[in-house]
Motif scaffolding. Structure first.
Motif, PDB file in Angstrom:
ATOM      1  N   GLY A  20      26.961  -6.960 -24.349  1.00 29.04           N
ATOM      2  CA  GLY A  20      26.094  -8.009 -23.832  1.00 29.04           C
ATOM      3  C   GLY A  20      24.614  -7.771 -24.036  1.00 29.04           C
ATOM      4  N   SER A  21      24.238  -7.097 -25.122  1.00 32.36           N
ATOM      5  CA  SER A  21      22.837  -6.693 -25.307  1.00 32.36           C
ATOM      6  C   SER A  21      22.043  -7.622 -26.218  1.00 32.36           C
ATOM      7  N   VAL A  22      22.673  -8.631 -26.821  1.00 36.04           N
ATOM      8  CA  VAL A  22      21.939  -9.560 -27.687  1.00 36.04           C
ATOM      9  C   VAL A  22      22.125 -10.982 -27.165  1.00 36.04           C
ATOM     10  N   ASP A  23      21.062 -11.772 -27.289  1.00 34.04           N
ATOM     11  CA  ASP A  23      21.052 -13.122 -26.737  1.00 34.04           C
ATOM     12  C   ASP A  23      21.444 -14.186 -27.749  1.00 34.04           C
ATOM     13  N   LEU A  24      21.224 -13.889 -29.018  1.00 30.46           N
ATOM     14  CA  LEU A  24      21.495 -14.861 -30.078  1.00 30.46           C
ATOM     15  C   LEU A  24      21.888 -14.118 -31.340  1.00 30.46           C
ATOM     16  N   VAL A  78      29.001  -7.746 -28.159  1.00 31.64           N
ATOM     17  CA  VAL A  78      27.581  -7.473 -27.933  1.00 31.64           C
ATOM     18  C   VAL A  78      26.810  -8.712 -27.467  1.00 31.64           C
ATOM     19  N   LEU A  79      27.405  -9.899 -27.592  1.00 28.68           N
ATOM     20  CA  LEU A  79      26.717 -11.127 -27.202  1.00 28.68           C
ATOM     21  C   LEU A  79      26.720 -11.254 -25.678  1.00 28.68           C
ATOM     22  N   THR A  80      25.562 -11.603 -25.110  1.00 34.56           N
ATOM     23  CA  THR A  80      25.448 -11.759 -23.664  1.00 34.56           C
ATOM     24  C   THR A  80      26.179 -13.019 -23.206  1.00 34.56           C
ATOM     25  N   PRO A  81      26.684 -13.055 -21.974  1.00 33.44           N
ATOM     26  CA  PRO A  81      27.286 -14.295 -21.472  1.00 33.44           C
ATOM     27  C   PRO A  81      26.297 -15.451 -21.552  1.00 33.44           C
ATOM     28  N   GLY A  82      26.743 -16.560 -22.098  1.00 32.12           N
ATOM     29  CA  GLY A  82      25.869 -17.702 -22.311  1.00 32.12           C
ATOM     30  C   GLY A  82      25.121 -17.664 -23.630  1.00 32.12           C
ATOM     31  N   GLU A 119      33.141 -20.552 -27.605  1.00 25.04           N
ATOM     32  CA  GLU A 119      33.300 -21.996 -27.518  1.00 25.04           C
ATOM     33  C   GLU A 119      32.561 -22.698 -28.662  1.00 25.04           C
ATOM     34  N   PRO A 120      33.275 -23.465 -29.487  1.00 27.69           N
ATOM     35  CA  PRO A 120      32.593 -24.193 -30.557  1.00 27.69           C
ATOM     36  C   PRO A 120      31.699 -25.301 -30.002  1.00 27.69           C
ATOM     37  N   LEU A 121      30.503 -25.431 -30.574  1.00 23.77           N
ATOM     38  CA  LEU A 121      29.571 -26.499 -30.252  1.00 23.77           C
ATOM     39  C   LEU A 121      29.348 -27.337 -31.512  1.00 23.77           C
ATOM     40  N   VAL A 158      28.507 -21.419 -31.891  1.00 22.63           N
ATOM     41  CA  VAL A 158      29.463 -21.136 -30.825  1.00 22.63           C
ATOM     42  C   VAL A 158      28.734 -20.461 -29.668  1.00 22.63           C
ATOM     43  N   ARG A 159      29.327 -20.557 -28.487  1.00 18.12           N
ATOM     44  CA  ARG A 159      28.719 -19.978 -27.293  1.00 18.12           C
ATOM     45  C   ARG A 159      29.724 -19.094 -26.578  1.00 18.12           C
ATOM     46  N   LYS A 160      29.236 -18.014 -25.994  1.00 14.74           N
ATOM     47  CA  LYS A 160      30.086 -17.118 -25.214  1.00 14.74           C
ATOM     48  C   LYS A 160      30.075 -17.580 -23.761  1.00 14.74           C
TER      49      LYS A 160
END
Length: 359
Positions: A20-24, A78-82, A119-121, A158-160
């Motif tokens: 969860g250390s990267v935002d994008l 590694v992707l942060t929630p959201g 989640e696909p956007l 996509v979104r986590k």
């Protein structure tokens, strides 16, 4: 404002980055079934070369994507929630064993990301029209065996988990806002940029039609805020890193090719001048938009001498790169970037244009 950037030589399937250390994530992977990437995929799995030699396109396609799947596993971790991931990829067309067909890379990757809970956007199409003679595939002007030419690539988004949340009135978020007219353009599902050809003096790789900096820069502005960390698992020539620097975000990138990582510094020539010019262009474009608008927008910007259309835009504040300091450890490269506000209320110092300082 200060941002930090790391370019690392290594396998993006095993980064060592914290959960969860990267935002994008903004990236463009090697495209399966595009011939220029055959050697890369084959070197990592003999099954790829064996399938290609046998003319078995389906098996080769799947074996190549299985290598990418390991990177998507790490990306989800590694992707942060959201947080969001934006994947630029094109489909492939190829003749094997006398048969011509399409290999739908975008569909295979979107399926893989969905299977990992992302989640696909709504996605965007990056249209890259070409006038090359080779665009006319198949039977030329005779029916029925002529083929549609692919002049677009996908930007999968996509979104986590659920949408990301922020504290009320979060300064970084409101300063990172985009102008109303930019939102109308950027959030259309059809984008048109000219592809950028990138040929490296090292001779280790030729990469043509790589995405121009405008593409990751737009995505970084759309889907992150000042101070966020942007990650590119296939950083290559460092276009995503450059976009993060220009946008005032932190970044980390991985690539297997040490020569690409070491060559990134060449892309920082005149970055301070280019950064300031890009900021001034955005401000000038908005002033022109206001001047041409029949009805004056109803809100005054906090930091600028112009009005804006919505309350959300009032605290927009744009920053330019002032200095870049470089450090290195083995093949890895690290950069610390200082940014200064470019606005009508703050005195700006003006960094030395394009200077990269060794720490």
């Amino acid at each position: 404002m200060r941002t930090e950037h790391a370019l690392r030589v290594g396998d993006a399937a095993d980064t060592g980055l914290a959960d969860g250390s990267v935002d994008l994530v903004v990236t463009s992977p090697p495209y399966p079934m595009i011939e220029m990437w055959d050697d890369l995929f084959s070197a990592r799995d003999d099954a790829v070369a064996e399938a290609l030699d046998a003319g078995d396109g389906e098996a080769a396609f799947e074996a190549m994507h299985e290598q990418l799947d390991a990177v998507w596993d790490e990306l989800e971790r590694v992707l942060t929630p959201g947080g969001l991931a934006c994947i630029n990829v094109g489909d492939a067309t190829r003749s094997l064993d006398g048969s011509f067909r399409l290999y739908p890379n975008h569909a295979r990757i979107l399926t893989a990301l969905s299977e990992r809970g992302l989640e696909p956007l709504p996605d965007a199409l990056w249209r890259k029209p070409t006038n090359r003679l080779t665009k006319f595939m198949g039977s030329g002007t005779l029916p029925t065996n002529a083929y549609v030419t692919l002049e677009h690539e996908y930007v999968l988004i996509v979104r986590k988990g659920d949408s990301r949340s922020f504290p009320p009135g979060d300064d970084d978020r409101y300063e990172s806002a985009f102008f109303w007219e930019e939102r109308n353009e950027w959030f259309s599902d059809l984008w048109e940029f000219t592809g950028t050809e990138q040929r490296l003096d090292s001779g280790t790789r030729e990469r043509s039609a790589a995405f121009p900096v405008e593409l990751p820069l737009r995505l970084v502005r759309m889907y992150s805020v000042y101070g966020d960390t942007v990650y590119d698992p296939f950083v290559g020539t460092g276009t995503t890193t450059l976009a993060a620097m220009l946008a005032g975000r932190n970044s980390v990138g991985y690539d297997l090719d040490a020569s690409l990582v070491s060559a990134f510094e060449d892309r920082l020539t005149d970055i301070c001048d280019r950064s300031r010019a890009a900021v001034e262009a955005r401000l000038d474009d908005h002033r022109a938009f206001v001047a041409e608008r029949d009805e004056k927008p109803g809100y005054d910007a906090t930091y600028y001498d112009f009005p804006v259309v919505t309350k959300q835009e009032r605290d927009i504040r744009l920053y330019a790169v002032s200095t870049v300091t470089k450090t290195e450890s083995g093949d890895d490269r690290r950069f610390v970037v200082e940014h200064e506000p470019v606005d009508d209320t703050a005195a700006t110092a003006g960094g030395q244009a394009g200077e990269v300082v060794d720490d």
